[in-house]
Design an enzyme around this catalytic site. Structure first.
Site, PDB file in Angstrom:
ATOM      1  N   ARG A 122      72.666   4.698  -4.339  1.00  0.00           N
ATOM      2  CA  ARG A 122      73.445   4.745  -5.595  1.00  0.00           C
ATOM      3  C   ARG A 122      73.974   3.371  -6.008  1.00  0.00           C
ATOM      4  O   ARG A 122      74.975   3.259  -6.715  1.00  0.00           O
ATOM      5  CB  ARG A 122      74.605   5.730  -5.504  1.00  0.00           C
ATOM      6  CG  ARG A 122      74.145   7.154  -5.308  1.00  0.00           C
ATOM      7  CD  ARG A 122      75.203   8.144  -5.756  1.00  0.00           C
ATOM      8  NE  ARG A 122      74.715   9.492  -5.546  1.00  0.00           N
ATOM      9  CZ  ARG A 122      74.844  10.144  -4.392  1.00  0.00           C
ATOM     10  NH1 ARG A 122      75.456   9.590  -3.386  1.00  0.00           N
ATOM     11  NH2 ARG A 122      74.347  11.350  -4.264  1.00  0.00           N
ATOM     12  N   LYS A 228      72.603 -16.266 -24.141  1.00  0.00           N
ATOM     13  CA  LYS A 228      72.405 -14.863 -23.728  1.00  0.00           C
ATOM     14  C   LYS A 228      73.723 -14.282 -23.199  1.00  0.00           C
ATOM     15  O   LYS A 228      74.072 -13.136 -23.485  1.00  0.00           O
ATOM     16  CB  LYS A 228      71.281 -14.740 -22.703  1.00  0.00           C
ATOM     17  CG  LYS A 228      70.998 -13.278 -22.394  1.00  0.00           C
ATOM     18  CD  LYS A 228      69.582 -12.942 -22.053  1.00  0.00           C
ATOM     19  CE  LYS A 228      69.420 -11.415 -21.946  1.00  0.00           C
ATOM     20  NZ  LYS A 228      68.159 -11.007 -21.408  1.00  0.00           N
ATOM     21  N   ARG A 242      73.227  -7.391 -29.573  1.00  0.00           N
ATOM     22  CA  ARG A 242      72.219  -7.745 -28.567  1.00  0.00           C
ATOM     23  C   ARG A 242      70.795  -7.597 -29.107  1.00  0.00           C
ATOM     24  O   ARG A 242      69.869  -8.248 -28.631  1.00  0.00           O
ATOM     25  CB  ARG A 242      72.407  -6.903 -27.297  1.00  0.00           C
ATOM     26  CG  ARG A 242      71.477  -7.343 -26.160  1.00  0.00           C
ATOM     27  CD  ARG A 242      71.844  -6.753 -24.816  1.00  0.00           C
ATOM     28  NE  ARG A 242      70.889  -7.197 -23.802  1.00  0.00           N
ATOM     29  CZ  ARG A 242      71.075  -7.106 -22.498  1.00  0.00           C
ATOM     30  NH1 ARG A 242      72.179  -6.597 -22.025  1.00  0.00           N
ATOM     31  NH2 ARG A 242      70.152  -7.530 -21.659  1.00  0.00           N
ATOM     32  N   ASN A 246      65.751  -9.487 -29.794  1.00  0.00           N
ATOM     33  CA  ASN A 246      64.416  -8.906 -29.983  1.00  0.00           C
ATOM     34  C   ASN A 246      63.663  -9.521 -31.163  1.00  0.00           C
ATOM     35  O   ASN A 246      62.663  -8.962 -31.612  1.00  0.00           O
ATOM     36  CB  ASN A 246      64.539  -7.394 -30.187  1.00  0.00           C
ATOM     37  CG  ASN A 246      65.040  -6.707 -28.940  1.00  0.00           C
ATOM     38  OD1 ASN A 246      64.714  -7.102 -27.827  1.00  0.00           O
ATOM     39  ND2 ASN A 246      65.861  -5.685 -29.114  1.00  0.00           N
ATOM     40  N   HIS A 253      55.663  -6.670 -29.211  1.00  0.00           N
ATOM     41  CA  HIS A 253      55.439  -5.554 -28.280  1.00  0.00           C
ATOM     42  C   HIS A 253      54.220  -4.735 -28.689  1.00  0.00           C
ATOM     43  O   HIS A 253      53.442  -4.296 -27.837  1.00  0.00           O
ATOM     44  CB  HIS A 253      56.666  -4.638 -28.239  1.00  0.00           C
ATOM     45  CG  HIS A 253      57.718  -5.094 -27.279  1.00  0.00           C
ATOM     46  ND1 HIS A 253      59.033  -4.704 -27.371  1.00  0.00           N
ATOM     47  CD2 HIS A 253      57.653  -5.904 -26.186  1.00  0.00           C
ATOM     48  CE1 HIS A 253      59.726  -5.258 -26.389  1.00  0.00           C
ATOM     49  NE2 HIS A 253      58.923  -5.997 -25.666  1.00  0.00           N
ATOM     50  N   HIS A 266      53.582 -11.947 -22.261  1.00  0.00           N
ATOM     51  CA  HIS A 266      54.669 -11.460 -23.118  1.00  0.00           C
ATOM     52  C   HIS A 266      55.089 -12.539 -24.140  1.00  0.00           C
ATOM     53  O   HIS A 266      55.152 -12.287 -25.349  1.00  0.00           O
ATOM     54  CB  HIS A 266      55.855 -11.046 -22.231  1.00  0.00           C
ATOM     55  CG  HIS A 266      57.069 -10.617 -22.976  1.00  0.00           C
ATOM     56  ND1 HIS A 266      57.135  -9.427 -23.674  1.00  0.00           N
ATOM     57  CD2 HIS A 266      58.276 -11.222 -23.153  1.00  0.00           C
ATOM     58  CE1 HIS A 266      58.324  -9.322 -24.234  1.00  0.00           C
ATOM     59  NE2 HIS A 266      59.041 -10.396 -23.942  1.00  0.00           N
TER      60      HIS A 266
END
Ligand code: NAD
Ligand code: GLY
Length: 370
Positions: A122, A228, A242, A246, A253, A266
């Protein structure tokens, strides 16, 4: 050495950017303090022979007992199969809750090891030691961890922050040039979305950067990490701001998915995406033609691709991939667009026909040839 803080309350952590600081890994873990004494380094088969021994020695010298788990290099390792392999190794080594993991490698290892750390017992602490430019400026910071499913990239994951990030720039000296250029696409992205001065600096220093002058790289990597950190501190789980990270990714993508993962790196797909999305920004959010051209020109000068030719069949596949993207809401494909270099707007809807025009326009070729 640069020290950048990611301020997230009691989950705050530091990013240490320097040349040769991997040798301080063990001492930094001791200082945190991480208890151990057992810990595990998760790495890949390319990185292990290069940096595994130094990481292992540093941890041992600081009194830890590291297990090394080395996985095959490449995107296909970011899967449940290899997560399960790690769980089995950690259990056999009797790693406990007070133990910790070290992710030593590129974004594939950082995302996978972070996911293992988030879920094993966990959740146990983990430290990122990114060894690609892309991982140093992007994936090791901000706590997005996860793996791919057959159905798509990064479909299973968590937000789980590391306790420390050590960026040793000297690891970049063994990185293939193509990988360095792909990381550079993300560096250019930070300038485009957030920092016009950084963008100008990149235009001025690109040749020395490509020759890997580490003294020039250190403040740049630190600046990208600081950007960032600022963005993540304001919006850790991407409910708004945030999303600007992108930029170039809606189209990028989709290009990765349609051309088959692995065909484009990428950063290469994002480079094409940024050029097309600069054209869309010109049409929709007031980016000046001169600034749009500067962006396309810098991307081309970095040796990155700027254009992706689409016929009808490919366009339909791209559109389908964009419609499956996480950024679609109420059926609309949403973009991050620029109003100026250094200023980004998120959640901008664009009609499919205009997206197609952005790929078919001669804008990219013109900008790249000026
Ligand atoms: P990668 O981890 O596959 O590394 C690229 C290649 O370089 C691999 O073959 C690796 O073995 C090799 N390598 C790594 N370091 C090296 C070194 N110093 N010297 C020589 N070879 C080295 O790829 P990447 O570009 O680092 O990361 C891509 C991954 O990052 C993708 O899975 C992407 O989804 C993920 N990502 C995550 C985030 C995030 O926020 N979590 C952000 C961006 C990208
Ligand atoms: N790489 C995008 C993000 O971390 O949000």
């Amino acid at each position: 050495m640069h020290d950048v803080e990611v301020p997230l309350g009691n989950r705050s952590y530091h990013i240490l950017v320097g040349v040769g600081n991997l040798s301080g890994l063990g001492e930094e873990c001791r200082r945190l303090p991480l208890k151990g004494p057992r810990c595990a380094i998760i790495t890949d088969d390319n990185v292990r022979p290069l940096y595994g021994p130094l990481a292992e020695k540093s941890l041992k010298d600081a009194g830890f007992e590291p297990l090394i788990i080395s996985l095959p290099a490449g995107e296909s390792t970011k899967s449940l199969k290899w997560v399960d392999f790690c769980y089995q190794q950690l259990a056999a080594f009797r790693l406990e809750r007070q133990s910790f993991l070290v992710a030593l490698g590129g974004g594939v290892i950082g995302d996978l090891a972070g996911f293992v750390a988030a879920t094993y017992l966990r959740g146990i602490p983990f430290v990122q030691v990114p060894t690609t430019l892309l991982a140093q400026v992007d994936s090791s910071v901000g706590g997005k961890v996860g793996i791919n499913l057959e159905a798509g990239k990064n479909l299973v994951g968590a937000f789980y922050q590391p306790r420390l990030v050590i960026c040793d720039l000297s690891t970049l000296t063994t990185l293939p040039l193509r990988e360095l250029r792909a990381g550079l696409a993300e560096v250019i992205k930070y300038g485009a979305i957030y920092d016009a001065d950084l963008f100008q600096l990149l235009e001025a220093t690109l040749p020395v950067l490509l020759q890997l002058d580490l003294q020039h790289w250190e403040p740049l990597v630190a600046r990208c990490c600081a950007i960032k950190a600022e963005v993540v501190a304001q919006d850790e789980t991407e409910s708004g701001l945030r999303a600007i990270l992108n930029f170039g990714h809606t189209i990028g993508h989709a290009i990765e998915a349609v051309s088959g993962y692995g065909h484009y790196l990428h950063g290469e797909a994002i480079a094409i995406g940024m050029v097309a999305e600069a054209w869309l920004s010109q049409q929709n959010t007031g980016l000046s033609p001169a600034e749009a051209r500067r962006l396309a020109k810098l991307i081309a000068a970095a040796g990155l691709p700027v254009r992706y030719a689409v016929d009808e069949e490919r366009w339909q596949k791209l559109l389908h991939a964009m419609q499956l993207d996480k950024k679609v809401s109420q059926g609309q494909i949403k973009f991050v667009l620029l109003s100026a270099l250094g200023r980004a707007l998120w959640g901008q809807p664009v009609a499919p026909e205009q997206i197609r025009q952005s790929l078919a326009s001669t804008f990219a070729d013109e900008a790249a040839s000026t």
